[in-house]
Design an enzyme around this catalytic site. Structure first.
Site, PDB file in Angstrom:
ATOM      1  N   GLU A  24     -30.288  11.832  15.896  1.00 51.26           N
ATOM      2  CA  GLU A  24     -28.832  11.801  15.922  1.00 51.26           C
ATOM      3  C   GLU A  24     -28.454  11.506  17.364  1.00 51.26           C
ATOM      4  OE1 GLU A  24     -25.391  12.647  16.933  1.00 51.26           O
ATOM      5  OE2 GLU A  24     -25.713  14.743  16.348  1.00 51.26           O
ATOM      6  N   GLY A  33     -39.948  18.195  25.873  1.00 55.07           N
ATOM      7  CA  GLY A  33     -39.474  17.246  24.866  1.00 55.07           C
ATOM      8  C   GLY A  33     -40.530  16.213  24.510  1.00 55.07           C
ATOM      9  N   GLU A  65     -20.679   4.825  25.625  1.00 54.46           N
ATOM     10  CA  GLU A  65     -20.304   6.227  25.457  1.00 54.46           C
ATOM     11  C   GLU A  65     -20.093   6.874  26.824  1.00 54.46           C
ATOM     12  OE1 GLU A  65     -21.700   9.782  22.537  1.00 54.46           O
ATOM     13  OE2 GLU A  65     -23.286   8.881  23.747  1.00 54.46           O
ATOM     14  N   GLY A  97     -37.633  24.223  28.875  1.00 54.01           N
ATOM     15  CA  GLY A  97     -38.345  23.477  29.901  1.00 54.01           C
ATOM     16  C   GLY A  97     -37.790  22.086  30.056  1.00 54.01           C
ATOM     17  N   CYS A 110     -20.519  13.688  20.502  1.00 53.61           N
ATOM     18  CA  CYS A 110     -21.025  12.371  20.093  1.00 53.61           C
ATOM     19  C   CYS A 110     -20.140  11.731  19.035  1.00 53.61           C
ATOM     20  CB  CYS A 110     -22.465  12.486  19.594  1.00 53.61           C
ATOM     21  SG  CYS A 110     -22.692  13.674  18.259  1.00 53.61           S
TER      22      CYS A 110
END
Length: 472
Positions: free
Chosen positions: A245, A207, A377, A201, A279
């Site tokens: 993380e 989340g 990033e 979802g 990452c």
């Protein structure tokens, strides 16, 4: 034509119809065609999954039973390795050989490492007149990203189960089909009801609900720093434990006595691995000024060998990035870097194909360490090359971002490389190309998160420590 549609969620040991309406489409980034969908779960679906996990949680579950559960998952992965790799290649765009070796086989190695950690672990320890007992934390909410759909499930779900916990898993929406396929295979191996539950979802719904849910005791999240900060904010309301993380901007520091050819070859490969959607990618290559021109020539040669193409073509080393949105984000970084004065050495933002989310592996030289490209990033195959004059300056540049997840140090003297690495503010570094160790912990410093995955330290994230004071 759809590749694989999923209309049910995995809750309490069975596939059940979702309460939530609608679906999440999964798009093949090589063709930009819909290849399947998964359910768009809602709060009711999550509540059902949490209830199932609570019923399935037994704080006294034996080590033998935990071992049996891990064995079942490893069997499922091994039996379905080829099919899982093909699914990852289709939904993520990873070249098939990378999907096999990195996404699936490395996941199996990680799973075996977790089993090894469990088998060698002592859950009780005597300290003076106290008995220290490590117990499973409870129900774990695992929120995994799309860039390593199988591996990230392994490093969150398996240590939780090894610790005796039960899990509610939310996979990334861009590449969930391989996760559903894996769970299907695990179900066939006989995992007890409630031990693993899966609800797909929207991140803003499922989340957030995982982070806020009072029935979840611990949340393990991998994703961007911005979303991780939001998870921490929401989770604070129930004072649950978190492991985060998050992002990275890792430095590959090549000292003046290093084997330059080896350092460049591995460094370019790490920056472009998985289309740069990693990452831990070493996206900043730090080169001593005295060897800078030599290094740039080697970098150009190495970058030219990264053929972009269809994930199922044998010659392909870089497939498409995961989505059109991701492609446009990466191209924006490239365009802004040129405007900021970085020198384009290889690649660029020009469109490669009318169909497919393909981006050119790109290298910039003369990057300002304080520029956007030197700090942020990109999450794409874009390498920033930065010259330095002294070792002290190299250390300052390496530590000069908000991140601290991974990195590397190269030197002809291993002790010198280790001494430098000790001063780098990051959770994991490779020394002279040291290989991946599935028994070693992984995690970040600074805004790259907190907590660890893998190894003994990662396993202990899922255990609570109790002390029993005994009569003398």
């Amino acid at each position: 034509m759809s590749y694989h549609n999923r209309d049910t969620l995995y809750i309490d040991g069975q596939w059940v119809s979702p309460h939530g309406t609608g679906t999440i489409e999964v798009i093949n980034p090589a063709t930009e065609q819909v290849i399947g969908h998964v359910p768009n779960g809602d709060q009711n679906d999550l509540d059902a999954a949490v209830d199932a996990a609570r019923r399935g949680f037994d704080p006294l579950v034996s080590v033998d039973e935990r071992r049996a559960r891990l064995d079942a998952i490893i069997r499922a992965m091994e039996k379905n390795a080829d099919s899982l790799a093909e699914t990852v290649a289709r939904e993520l765009g990873a070249p098939l050989k990378i999907a096999r070796a990195l996404h699936v086989q490395l996941g199996i190695r990680a799973a075996q490492g977790i089993l090894t950690t469990l088998e060698g672990y002592d859950f009780e320890e005597r300290v003076g007149n106290s008995l220290l007992v490590r117990e499973p934390y409870g129900v774990v909410g695992a929120i995994t990203p799309w860039n390593y759909p199988i591996y990230q499930v392994v490093v969150k779900v398996l240590p939780a189960i090894a610790a005796g916990c039960t899990v509610v898993l939310k996979p990334g929406n861009e590449a969930p089909l391989s996760v559903f396929e894996l769970v299907d295979a695990i179900h066939d191996e006989g995992l007890p009801a409630g031990v693993l539950n899966v609800v797909s979802g929207p991140g803003g719904v499922i989340g957030e609900a995982i982070a806020a849910h009072p029935g979840i005791d611990l949340v393990s999240f991998t994703g961007s720093t911005a979303v991780g900060s939001r998870v921490a904010e929401v989770a604070a309301g129930t004072v649950k434990k978190l492991t985060l993380e998050l992002g990275g901007k890792s430095a590959n520091v090549i000292l003046d006595d290093a084997d330059l050819a080896a350092a460049v070859k591995v460094g370019v490969g790490t920056a472009f691995l998985n289309g740069g959607q990693t990452c831990t990618a070493w996206t900043r290559m730090l080169i001593p000024r005295a060897r800078y021109d030599e290094a740039l020539e080697l970098i150009q040669g190495a970058a030219a060998r990264y053929t972009v193409g269809d994930p199922f073509e044998e010659a392909t080393r870089v497939g498409p990035v995961v989505s059109r949105k991701q492609l446009e984000s990466i191209r924006g970084f490239i365009d802004r870097a040129e405007k900021d004065g970085a020198r384009l050495l290889h690649g660029g933002s020009q469109e490669l194909a009318e169909i497919g989310c393909y981006v050119r592996p790109t290298v910039f030289a003369d990057v300002d360490p304080n520029s956007e490209l030197g700090q942020e990033e990109v999450f794409g195959p874009v390498l920033a090359v930065i010259p330095y004059e002294t070792e002290a300056e190299a250390l300052e540049i390496a530590n000069g971002t908000d991140y601290g997840l991974s990195g590397a140090v190269w030197s002809g003297d291993t002790d010198r490389a280790i001494a430098f690495a000790r001063r780098v503010q990051t959770g994991s570094l490779d020394i002279n190309g040291g290989s991946h160790n599935p028994l070693a912990p992984f995690g970040g410093y600074k805004r790259s998160g907190y907590g660890r995955e893998m190894g003994r330290a990662g396993f202990e994230e899922y255990l609570q420590l109790k002390s029993l004071q005994l009569p003398s």
